[in-house]
Design a protein around this motif. Structure first.
Motif, PDB file in Angstrom:
ATOM      1  N   ILE A   1      38.027  50.097  39.077  1.00 19.02           N
ATOM      2  CA  ILE A   1      39.129  49.268  38.583  1.00 19.02           C
ATOM      3  C   ILE A   1      39.615  48.321  39.678  1.00 19.02           C
ATOM      4  N   ALA A   2      39.643  48.801  40.913  1.00 20.85           N
ATOM      5  CA  ALA A   2      40.134  47.990  42.034  1.00 20.85           C
ATOM      6  C   ALA A   2      39.260  46.776  42.311  1.00 20.85           C
ATOM      7  N   ASP A   3      38.046  46.761  41.768  1.00 22.01           N
ATOM      8  CA  ASP A   3      37.140  45.622  41.943  1.00 22.01           C
ATOM      9  C   ASP A   3      37.071  44.745  40.697  1.00 22.01           C
ATOM     10  N   SER A   4      37.925  45.001  39.722  1.00 18.23           N
ATOM     11  CA  SER A   4      37.832  44.335  38.425  1.00 18.23           C
ATOM     12  C   SER A   4      39.043  43.445  38.170  1.00 18.23           C
ATOM     13  N   SER A   5      38.785  42.300  37.553  1.00 13.84           N
ATOM     14  CA  SER A   5      39.858  41.358  37.224  1.00 13.84           C
ATOM     15  C   SER A   5      40.222  41.491  35.751  1.00 13.84           C
ATOM     16  N   ALA A   6      41.511  41.396  35.469  1.00 11.99           N
ATOM     17  CA  ALA A   6      42.013  41.617  34.110  1.00 11.99           C
ATOM     18  C   ALA A   6      42.849  40.438  33.632  1.00 11.99           C
TER      19      ALA A   6
END
Length: 222
Positions: free
Chosen positions: A27-32
């Protein structure tokens, strides 16, 4: 598009693990991008509740999961700014976080904005819905959940999956969401359906449906 259809957000380890699996990275490497639009169609929602969703201050964990970045995509604004501007924002996002509210209102603005037409071209993007944000992907939500009547006058939604969802099963603040209520709703739906509580999600990948739960749920067949 990969789907994680929740009732109450990413509320437990099992649902979080399912999300990470769909993302294929932390999640820490993902953009939302978060989509609050459904809030504006429901009488129980307010500008304050929309802000709480965006700020990660709701009981439904979504925007506060530790994303690399979080932006806001308001669907009602998109027709006025043109696809050349907003389509790249969506394509660059790893995940769309879609809030609850009224599913028919959300469906209307997904179509009006052009987002519905874009979704088939996003096979690796993850859609995480909470309540109405999940129900919008189903064929019907049932009259029980319609608060905003669309121009069509119908309870029909996008039909990206072939089952309907009754969320917030047995929720302590929702006395009308008992299992008996869900059974009456399912009889009206007259098709495949699930009743799920806030500790349950439905994961859909390449047409494969998996219930992820640390709570209670029930499947209804047609």
């Amino acid at each position: 598009m990969k789907l994680l259809l929740t009732s109450g957000g990413v509320t437990n380890t099992s649902i979080r693990d399912a999300l990470v699996d769909l993302l294929g990275k932390p999640i820490a490497d993902s953009s939302a991008l978060c989509i609050p639009t459904a809030e504006y169609g429901h009488p129980m929602c307010t500008p304050a509740s929309a802000w709480r969703f965006i700020a990660g201050q709701t009981p439904a964990p979504m925007c506060d999961l530790g994303w690399k970045s979080v932006g806001v995509l308001e669907l009602t604004a998109l027709p006025s700014i043109g696809k050349d501007r907003w389509v790249p924002w969506v394509r660059e996002a790893d995940v769309l976080l879609v809030d609850g509210g009224d599913a028919t209102y959300l469906c209307h603005w997904m179509r009006q904005s052009g987002l519905t037409d874009l979704l088939p071209s996003l096979p690796e993007t993850v859609w995480v819905g909470v309540s109405a944000g999940s129900m919008v992907m189903t064929p019907r939500i049932g009259d029980y959940f319609v608060e905003w009547t669309p121009p069509t006058g119908s309870d029909r939604t996008l039909g990206a999956v072939d089952f309907s969802i009754f969320p917030h099963l047995e929720h302590e603040l929702m006395p009308g969401n008992t299992m008996a209520d869900a059974e009456r709703w399912a009889a009206d739906i007259a098709g495949p359906a699930y009743a799920i509580d806030d500790q349950t999600a439905i994961k859909v990948t390449d047409g494969t449906v998996e219930v992820v739960s640390e709570g209670h749920w029930k499947s209804f067949s047609s």
